[in-house]
Design a protein around this motif. Sequence first.
Motif, PDB file in Angstrom:
ATOM      1  N   LYS A  16       0.826  -1.232  -0.053  1.00 38.23           N
ATOM      2  CA  LYS A  16      -0.173   0.021   0.049  1.00 38.23           C
ATOM      3  C   LYS A  16       1.064   1.222  -0.009  1.00 38.23           C
ATOM      4  CE  LYS A  16      -3.802   2.394   2.385  1.00 38.23           C
ATOM      5  NZ  LYS A  16      -4.816   2.186   3.839  1.00 38.23           N
ATOM      6  N   ASN A  17       2.057   1.140   0.743  1.00 41.48           N
ATOM      7  CA  ASN A  17       2.951   2.499   0.681  1.00 41.48           C
ATOM      8  C   ASN A  17       3.553   2.627  -0.735  1.00 41.48           C
ATOM      9  OD1 ASN A  17       2.245   2.946   3.522  1.00 41.48           O
ATOM     10  ND2 ASN A  17       4.067   1.703   4.333  1.00 41.48           N
ATOM     11  N   ILE A  18       3.679   1.444  -1.248  1.00 39.76           N
ATOM     12  CA  ILE A  18       4.273   1.690  -2.685  1.00 39.76           C
ATOM     13  C   ILE A  18       3.235   2.332  -3.597  1.00 39.76           C
ATOM     14  CG2 ILE A  18       5.156   0.600  -4.702  1.00 39.76           C
ATOM     15  CD1 ILE A  18       6.274  -1.511  -2.672  1.00 39.76           C
ATOM     16  N   TYR A  19       1.959   1.758  -3.579  1.00 42.26           N
ATOM     17  CA  TYR A  19       0.834   2.324  -4.390  1.00 42.26           C
ATOM     18  C   TYR A  19       0.245   3.538  -4.346  1.00 42.26           C
ATOM     19  CZ  TYR A  19       0.663  -2.865  -5.733  1.00 42.26           C
ATOM     20  OH  TYR A  19       0.954  -4.062  -6.266  1.00 42.26           O
ATOM     21  N   TYR A  20       0.356   3.955  -2.865  1.00 41.62           N
ATOM     22  CA  TYR A  20      -0.305   5.349  -2.620  1.00 41.62           C
ATOM     23  C   TYR A  20       0.666   6.161  -1.805  1.00 41.62           C
ATOM     24  CZ  TYR A  20      -4.503   2.578  -3.678  1.00 41.62           C
ATOM     25  OH  TYR A  20      -5.299   2.042  -4.315  1.00 41.62           O
ATOM     26  N   PRO A  21       1.705   6.580  -2.410  1.00 43.09           N
ATOM     27  CA  PRO A  21       2.745   7.385  -1.622  1.00 43.09           C
ATOM     28  C   PRO A  21       2.240   8.757  -1.200  1.00 43.09           C
ATOM     29  CG  PRO A  21       3.204   7.706  -4.013  1.00 43.09           C
ATOM     30  CD  PRO A  21       2.061   6.413  -4.014  1.00 43.09           C
ATOM     31  N   SER A  22       3.173   9.374  -0.469  1.00 41.89           N
ATOM     32  CA  SER A  22       2.526  10.495   0.395  1.00 41.89           C
ATOM     33  C   SER A  22       2.122  11.547  -0.891  1.00 41.89           C
ATOM     34  CB  SER A  22       3.728  11.505   0.831  1.00 41.89           C
ATOM     35  OG  SER A  22       3.338  12.595   1.292  1.00 41.89           O
ATOM     36  N   LYS A  23       0.949  12.514  -0.640  1.00 43.48           N
ATOM     37  CA  LYS A  23       0.503  13.324  -1.610  1.00 43.48           C
ATOM     38  C   LYS A  23       1.020  14.812  -1.606  1.00 43.48           C
ATOM     39  CE  LYS A  23      -3.958  10.944  -2.138  1.00 43.48           C
ATOM     40  NZ  LYS A  23      -5.303  10.925  -2.041  1.00 43.48           N
TER      41      LYS A  23
END
Length: 204
Positions: free
Chosen positions: A72-79
């Motif tokens: 999840k951290n790979i797919y949804y990095p910080s915005k």
Amino acid sequence: MKKIRNYLILTFLLTYVSWGIMIMYTQVNNVPFGSSIFMLILYVIGVVGPAIGAIVVNKQMDSNVQYKSFLKNIYYPSKRIGWYLFIVCIVIIFHMGPYILIGGNKIAPFSLLFLQFPLFIVIGGFEEIGWRGLLLPELEKKISPFLSTHILGIIWSVWHLPLLFIQGTYQYQFLNFFTFTISTIAFSFILAIVYLKREVFSCV
């Protein structure tokens, strides 16, 4: 420590085999690696070695919940776009510094260095899945963040070592191992700050 050991073995194996072949090809034929599509493919395989290593090791050693969180951290990095702009600026500074200080324009035109920036930022960014995504947090379970970051910087520098012998790479053209190690360790601390989300970014 077993997880760190397995990760480093797999990562270095993937990268050193790929880049080792490139060293032999470019040195024997006296050509830059960019002259061959196959060499470019091997270069990318070496670059993503840390990411592949992290994904494989986490899949084998983590629970399903931990592994899904990792993905999840790979797919949804910080915005927070400010962090990415900061990293881009730092990459430019770190790569322009040696070029200017040693008179890199005598070796290759600035346009070549400029064209390499997307390669450093986009493809090189995949490394972080392994270095800051797995190795740094695992090291911090054993030792302090400062020492973890320092050790990671040294490992990261040694991992890059083959690039100093591959014709056509930035490291081969503009750097030696000592200056590259110093800059890599320094860059490691900067990336660690981003990873740890220190207060310096609270206004972004």
